[in-house]
Design a protein around this motif. Structure first.
Motif, PDB file in Angstrom:
ATOM      1  N   ALA A 125       0.570  -1.302  -0.379  1.00  0.00           N
ATOM      2  CA  ALA A 125       0.151  -0.124   0.120  1.00  0.00           C
ATOM      3  C   ALA A 125       1.109   1.411  -0.254  1.00  0.00           C
ATOM      4  O   ALA A 125       0.261   2.412  -0.899  1.00  0.00           O
ATOM      5  CB  ALA A 125      -0.794   0.410   1.212  1.00  0.00           C
ATOM      6  N   GLU A 126       1.920   1.293   0.675  1.00  0.00           N
ATOM      7  CA  GLU A 126       2.643   2.053   0.649  1.00  0.00           C
ATOM      8  C   GLU A 126       3.512   2.327  -0.931  1.00  0.00           C
ATOM      9  O   GLU A 126       3.422   3.724  -0.928  1.00  0.00           O
ATOM     10  CB  GLU A 126       3.734   2.638   2.360  1.00  0.00           C
ATOM     11  N   THR A 127       4.032   1.378  -0.905  1.00  0.00           N
ATOM     12  CA  THR A 127       4.410   1.376  -2.055  1.00  0.00           C
ATOM     13  C   THR A 127       3.363   2.353  -3.466  1.00  0.00           C
ATOM     14  O   THR A 127       4.073   2.736  -4.488  1.00  0.00           O
ATOM     15  CB  THR A 127       4.837   0.407  -2.745  1.00  0.00           C
ATOM     16  N   SER A 128       2.418   2.113  -2.867  1.00  0.00           N
ATOM     17  CA  SER A 128       1.297   1.929  -4.047  1.00  0.00           C
ATOM     18  C   SER A 128       1.129   3.872  -4.032  1.00  0.00           C
ATOM     19  O   SER A 128       0.528   4.820  -5.223  1.00  0.00           O
ATOM     20  CB  SER A 128       0.395   1.421  -4.052  1.00  0.00           C
ATOM     21  N   LYS A 129       1.289   4.223  -3.277  1.00  0.00           N
ATOM     22  CA  LYS A 129       0.797   5.775  -3.086  1.00  0.00           C
ATOM     23  C   LYS A 129       2.051   6.173  -3.123  1.00  0.00           C
ATOM     24  O   LYS A 129       1.659   7.289  -3.758  1.00  0.00           O
ATOM     25  CB  LYS A 129       1.008   5.970  -1.141  1.00  0.00           C
ATOM     26  N   LEU A 130       3.580   5.700  -3.716  1.00  0.00           N
ATOM     27  CA  LEU A 130       4.192   6.451  -4.043  1.00  0.00           C
ATOM     28  C   LEU A 130       3.999   7.609  -5.931  1.00  0.00           C
ATOM     29  O   LEU A 130       3.998   8.530  -5.540  1.00  0.00           O
ATOM     30  CB  LEU A 130       5.621   6.087  -3.908  1.00  0.00           C
ATOM     31  N   PRO A 131       3.588   6.579  -5.861  1.00  0.00           N
ATOM     32  CA  PRO A 131       2.955   7.052  -7.941  1.00  0.00           C
ATOM     33  C   PRO A 131       2.225   7.884  -7.259  1.00  0.00           C
ATOM     34  O   PRO A 131       1.869   9.015  -8.048  1.00  0.00           O
ATOM     35  CB  PRO A 131       2.726   6.043  -8.616  1.00  0.00           C
ATOM     36  N   THR A 132       1.016   8.486  -6.747  1.00  0.00           N
ATOM     37  CA  THR A 132      -0.351   9.077  -6.679  1.00  0.00           C
ATOM     38  C   THR A 132       0.246  10.289  -6.055  1.00  0.00           C
ATOM     39  O   THR A 132       0.509  11.345  -6.712  1.00  0.00           O
ATOM     40  CB  THR A 132      -1.049   8.345  -5.318  1.00  0.00           C
ATOM     41  N   LEU A 133       1.192  10.253  -5.585  1.00  0.00           N
ATOM     42  CA  LEU A 133       2.039  11.513  -4.350  1.00  0.00           C
ATOM     43  C   LEU A 133       2.919  12.243  -5.958  1.00  0.00           C
ATOM     44  O   LEU A 133       2.738  13.492  -5.987  1.00  0.00           O
ATOM     45  CB  LEU A 133       2.822  11.333  -3.239  1.00  0.00           C
ATOM     46  N   ALA A 134       4.148  11.429  -5.778  1.00  0.00           N
ATOM     47  CA  ALA A 134       4.911  12.078  -7.291  1.00  0.00           C
ATOM     48  C   ALA A 134       2.958  12.727  -8.633  1.00  0.00           C
ATOM     49  O   ALA A 134       3.547  13.522  -8.343  1.00  0.00           O
ATOM     50  CB  ALA A 134       5.555  10.965  -8.463  1.00  0.00           C
ATOM     51  N   ILE A 187       0.570  13.948  -8.130  1.00  0.00           N
ATOM     52  CA  ILE A 187      -0.017  15.033  -7.664  1.00  0.00           C
ATOM     53  C   ILE A 187       1.770  16.263  -7.286  1.00  0.00           C
ATOM     54  O   ILE A 187       0.924  17.050  -7.631  1.00  0.00           O
ATOM     55  CB  ILE A 187      -0.234  14.365  -6.473  1.00  0.00           C
ATOM     56  N   ALA A 188       2.158  16.221  -7.016  1.00  0.00           N
ATOM     57  CA  ALA A 188       3.503  16.782  -7.026  1.00  0.00           C
ATOM     58  C   ALA A 188       3.831  17.738  -9.015  1.00  0.00           C
ATOM     59  O   ALA A 188       3.925  19.311  -8.684  1.00  0.00           O
ATOM     60  CB  ALA A 188       4.473  16.760  -5.888  1.00  0.00           C
ATOM     61  N   ALA A 189       3.811  16.643  -9.051  1.00  0.00           N
ATOM     62  CA  ALA A 189       3.957  17.521 -10.883  1.00  0.00           C
ATOM     63  C   ALA A 189       2.877  17.813 -11.796  1.00  0.00           C
ATOM     64  O   ALA A 189       3.106  19.147 -11.631  1.00  0.00           O
ATOM     65  CB  ALA A 189       4.227  15.861 -11.725  1.00  0.00           C
ATOM     66  N   THR A 190       1.703  17.475 -11.146  1.00  0.00           N
ATOM     67  CA  THR A 190       0.862  17.940 -11.429  1.00  0.00           C
ATOM     68  C   THR A 190       0.762  19.660 -10.947  1.00  0.00           C
ATOM     69  O   THR A 190       0.321  20.933 -11.283  1.00  0.00           O
ATOM     70  CB  THR A 190      -0.704  17.872 -10.965  1.00  0.00           C
ATOM     71  N   VAL A 191       0.634  19.837  -9.698  1.00  0.00           N
ATOM     72  CA  VAL A 191       0.834  21.105  -8.964  1.00  0.00           C
ATOM     73  C   VAL A 191       2.008  21.805  -9.493  1.00  0.00           C
ATOM     74  O   VAL A 191       2.000  23.089  -9.960  1.00  0.00           O
ATOM     75  CB  VAL A 191       1.213  20.850  -6.922  1.00  0.00           C
TER      76      VAL A 191
END
Length: 660
Positions: free
Chosen positions: A29-38, A40-44
């Motif tokens: 689950a923690e590994t799967s969250k990393l692409p989502t956070l990345a 989001i950061a790229a989108t911002v």
């Protein structure tokens, strides 16, 4: 099974034990969250860098959401698509242009009139200074400021220098003015307007095309992101359109109902440029929390500067307070059919974020843009955290929330939450759907080793305090039941509502029941809950903890003359111990119905054919309503079947004496 050992000679490590499935799932689950956070950061980052591109596009999308219902109504009225779209967009932007022009004219008029108010401002400052002369606070502050200004303006001490080191005279700065050509003057006026005009034109064109191609854009979006789940994608689009469109239209109506009376009231009070302040209030109230404050500050300053006295300031402040109370408590609840779905804190944080990202325009657009993010989090699993962080829906269900408060050792807040729920439900319903399931969560944590003994004791103590705090509500319900029984006896044909039928329990007058905890302090709390509800029904009830069931103490229980004895247990593994207790209680009180309440899902087949036969109990139930019905039942108890014929005969001989 593979085993690995180190060269140090230690025992081999079982990898199947080391790599627990729960650990693997958390790591995944923690590994799967990393692409989502990345992402989001790229989108911002992209939204910040390319804000000149995305800002007009965001404005166009939100205006499309706002104007789409108007276009749809015109289409249903028989108006052609082109006429409906172009007419709606034209009227909307003509209104916005006229609004902006009027605001610009009013601002220029205020700028011309400001010098006239200088004398009033000086007079009020002087009066404030005189009013504070007794305490001499303003005088001291003014003397400090004067000393600072004198020190800053004092020239440096002259230093004796020889003629050889005398400073050279500084050259005199000369500025050369050259007359501008007419074309240069025209360009200096037009250039600042080119950017806003180009942005406005781009927004108009995008809104028109989006309204023309609304159905096609919807289908393309579904094909792009949700072709595999048409139902979820369609629901997300409808949810976003309804929330954003209704928010914008209703907010505009609310702002108009606030700004128009404000302009009339300010004009009646004699505030200059009252029309400007009403129009600014309509615009600024789109900015959450901060906008109304700014809209009130400007007229208050003008009231301070325009009149020599203080009455105008007080009347203006009273006008703003009255309109805010009327708008917040009457107009907004009346017009808002559905809320935006955002928590108050999320609105503030969103305003800060979008203002940092896109400036003042982002501040105005913060609420509708955040609504879109909440809708995205509601329907897209990868962005579920957005709804959790920004939404106003509770993220914990009532039983989880209660368990969390009990685990934290906070029975006061748990009682407050319970009292709020008890305004809409009965005590037995609260125990059945919230309190006992919360204790089942605690028992589950205890069984898997996640709940320490100290934490378990804290939960049990807090839950016991909660039950004691709800005693007043139990007394109130008991009085209500007596009144209902009286009304029912006077009017037998009187109907009861459906909610009462779901938890309609038999009367307990003349019945004597003993409630006993099973094997733990949590079981004791459930026995206390059962006692409280039985007492509401009018039964004569007593309660004893699991400590009273020890072999050396069980004979001291007041079981003589009891109609029913009920054991409560949260743990299914307690059934073996309950079997032993049921047999002892049946020997001691053969005339009483002895039953078990196992607060876990037990189907009728299992309860009726296995557990009852195994434990020799008169009943085994899993719900508090069934426990009350069985405890107050008038059915005779089942005969006790002893494994030893001699003891069974003795029990049969002894039975009538106790039953009598």
């Amino acid at each position: 099974m593979l085993r690995f050992s180190r060269k140090s000679g230690k025992e081999p490590v079982n990898m199947a034990v080391e790599l627990h499935p729960l650990t693997l799932s958390r790591a995944a689950a923690e590994t799967s969250k990393l692409p989502t956070l990345a992402a989001i950061a790229a989108t911002v980052a992209v939204l910040y860098i390319a804000r000149d591109v995305f800002l007009p596009l965001a404005i166009a999308i939100l205006l499309t959401f706002a104007l789409a219902p108007v276009v749809s109504r015109l289409r249903r009225a028989g108006c052609p698509r082109s006429v409906a779209v172009i007419g709606t967009v034209t009227m909307a932007f003509l209104f916005l242009s006229a609004f902006g022009a009027m605001v610009a004219l009013q601002i220029s008029e205020v700028a011309r009139d400001v010098p006239r108010y200088q004398s009033n401002i000086v007079e009020k400052v002087r009066s404030l200074k005189e009013a504070g002369s007794d305490s001499q606070i303003l005088d001291r502050l003014s003397r400090v400021m004067e000393r600072i200004s004198i020190e800053l303006s004092r020239p440096e001490k002259d230093v004796a220098v020889s003629p050889a080191t005398a400073p050279e005279p500084k050259p005199l700065l000369v500025e050369i003015f050259s007359p501008q050509r007419p074309i240069e003057i025209l360009m200096s006026v037009i250039n600042p307007l080119l950017g806003p005009l180009a942005t406005a034109g781009l927004v108009i064109v995008v809104v028109i095309f989006m309204l023309f191609e609304r159905e096609d854009l919807r289908d393309r979006f579904i094909r792009l992101v949700g072709y595999g789940d048409l139902h979820r994608t369609t629901e997300a689009l409808q949810d976003a359109g309804a929330r954003v469109g209704q928010y914008l239209l209703m907010q505009l109506v609310v702002n108009i109902t606030y700004g128009v009376p404000l302009a009339i009231g300010l004009w009646f009070l004699g505030i200059p440029n009252a029309l400007l302040w009403g129009m600014l209030a309509i615009m600024l109230r789109f900015v959450p929390y901060i906008g109304p404050v700014i809209a009130a500050a400007l007229p208050l300053f003008l009231a301070f500067a325009a009149a020599p006295g203080w009455s105008l300031v007080v009347l203006t402040l009273g006008l703003f307070i009255a309109l805010e109370l009327l708008s917040n408590n009457v107009v907004e609840p009346l017009l808002y059919g559905s809320r935006t779905g955002l928590s108050p804190l999320a609105i503030i944080v969103a305003a800060i974020f979008w203002a940092w990202l896109w400036g003042p325009v982002g501040l105005v657009l913060s609420t509708p843009l955040t609504v879109c993010l909440v809708v995205l989090g509601r329907h897209v699993r990868q962005f579920e955290f957005l709804e959790i962080l920004l939404g106003n829906e509770p993220v914990l269900n009532p039983k989880e929330r209660l368990y969390q408060r009990l685990l934290a050792g906070d029975p006061d807040e748990a009682t407050d939450n319970a009292e709020e729920m008890l305004e809409e439900m009965y005590l037995v319903e609260f125990y059945d759907t919230v309190a006992i399931p919360a204790l089942l969560l605690a028992e589950s944590d205890r069984m898997r080793g996640a709940l320490t003994e100290e934490q378990g004791a804290r939960v049990a103590e807090s839950a016991g305090t909660l039950v004691a705090n709800l005693e007043e509500i139990a007394v109130e319900e008991e009085d209500e039941d007596k009144d209902k029984d009286k009304d029912k006896s006077e009017d037998p044909d009187r109907d009861t509502d459906e909610k009462e039928n779901d938890y309609e329990l038999p009367p307990g007058e003349g019945r004597s029941v003993l409630c006993l905890g099973g094997r733990s302090a949590l079981d004791d709390v459930t026995a206390m809950m059962l006692l409280q509800v039985l007492r509401v029904q009018g039964a004569d009830v007593n309660y004893f903890s699991h400590e009273a069931l020890r072999p050396q103490k069980i004979k001291e229980l007041p079981i003589e003359g009891r109609h029913a004895i009920v054991l409560t247990a949260l743990d299914r593994e307690s059934m073996r111990h309950a079997k032993f207790l049921v047999r002892r209680l049946k020997r001691l009180a053969p005339g009483a119905r002895v039953g078990i309440v196992l607060w876990q899902d037990v189907d009728e087949h299992e309860a009726g054919k296995f557990l009852v036969e195994e434990t020799q109990a008169d009943f085994v139930v899993s719900a508090i309503t069934d426990a009350i019905r069985e405890a107050l039942s008038t059915e005779p108890p089942q005969p006790f079947k002893s494994a030893h014929p001699g003891s069974a005969g003795r029990a049969a001989v002894r039975g009538p004496a106790h039953g009598g």
